[in-house]
Scaffold this active site. Structure first.
Site, PDB file in Angstrom:
ATOM      1  N   TYR A 152      -7.892   3.246  -3.355  1.00  0.00           N
ATOM      2  CA  TYR A 152      -7.691   3.308  -1.965  1.00  0.00           C
ATOM      3  C   TYR A 152      -8.636   2.737  -1.344  1.00  0.00           C
ATOM      4  CZ  TYR A 152      -7.467   5.312   2.812  1.00  0.00           C
ATOM      5  OH  TYR A 152      -7.369   5.350   4.130  1.00  0.00           O
ATOM      6  N   LYS A 156      -9.051  -0.727   1.311  1.00  0.00           N
ATOM      7  CA  LYS A 156      -9.585  -0.760   2.660  1.00  0.00           C
ATOM      8  C   LYS A 156     -10.589  -1.376   2.975  1.00  0.00           C
ATOM      9  CE  LYS A 156      -6.421   2.244   4.366  1.00  0.00           C
ATOM     10  NZ  LYS A 156      -5.530   1.571   5.296  1.00  0.00           N
TER      11      LYS A 156
END
Length: 264
Positions: A152, A156
């Site tokens: 994740y 990002k």
């Protein structure tokens, strides 16, 4: 100067059924934009009134599928006319520590969080030329590590680079790109710590210079600004929406919690 998006233009918002997505759609509609609200689950129940008034077009699409992304771009263009802004907000929020993660989990997260946004930019490149804008919703976790979510956070962080790439490669076409990095965003900043252990509530409050988490409207208002003519010279950068958490020295929260950070 390229023509900037106006209230008559269409905007695509992915991940529209989530907390931040719903707020972004509402803010854009309030500014007069027509919005294609996209989500893997049917987004229509969240926007019934605006759908009836023709201000929101609901589109159900699984952004992990390349064919679905192409269909989404075509459907949005048909419904809205020219798409002048793309808000890449959809995200796979799966969290696995690096040593416990698998290649399959990495691929799934990167497909939604990074590949899909790049794909949509390519599909909509002609629409976004001459004054269009891409707003990529990243996270403060794309700037700093909170252990436990390797794929994740990498995805990002990758959105920051994608934004800079769009600005550098497509700027001559009149396309802008900006990243928004939210911090802690909750349903109700006034009550969300109710019922949590006091030690957690105290630590969380100490970590925030303003003493509170943010609501989704805080992010949505920034996105609406970036989609407006007022932001016509904002390009290739990231805007952090976290109440000042990232601005402070890392030990400040511990000092504040211990009562050793004395402020006037």
């Amino acid at each position: 100067m390229p023509a900037q998006p106006t209230a008559a233009d269409g905007v695509i918002v992915t991940g529209a059924a989530g907390l931040i997505g719903r707020a972004i759609v509402a803010a854009l509609v309030a500014d007069g934009f027509r919005v294609a609200a996209v989500d893997r689950a049917d987004p229509a129940p969240h926007f019934a009134d605006d759908i009836d008034k023709g201000r929101v077009v609901p589109i159900t699409a699984d952004l992990a599928d390349a064919g679905a992304r192409a269909d989404l771009a075509a459907a949005a263009r048909q419904a809205l006319g020219r798409v002048r802004a793309l808000v890449n907000n959809a995200a796979d929020l799966s969290e696995q520590p690096l040593l416990e993660s698998t290649d399959e989990q990495w691929r799934a997260t990167l497909e939604i969080n990074l590949v899909a946004p790049a794909s949509l930019v390519r599909l909509l490149a002609d629409d976004l030329a001459d004054g269009g804008v891409v707003v990529n919703i990243s996270s403060v976790r794309g700037l700093r590590c909170l252990p436990g979510a390797a794929a994740y956070e990498a995805s990002k962080s990758g959105l920051l680079a994608l934004t800079r790439t769009i600005a550098g490669e497509l700027g001559h076409r009149g396309t802008r790109a900006v990243t928004v990095c939210p911090g802690a965003i909750v349903e109700d900043p006034d009550t969300w710590l109710d019922g949590t252990p006091q030690s957690f509530a105290d630590a969380w409050t100490a970590a925030h210079p303003m003493g509170r988490a943010g609501g989704a409207a805080a992010v949505a208002s920034v996105v609406a600004f970036l989609c407006s003519d007022a932001a016509r010279h904002v390009n290739g950068v990231e805007l952090v929406v976290d109440g000042g958490v990232m601005a402070q020295y890392p030990a400040a929260a511990a000092l504040r919690l211990a009562g050793q950070l004395h402020l006037p």
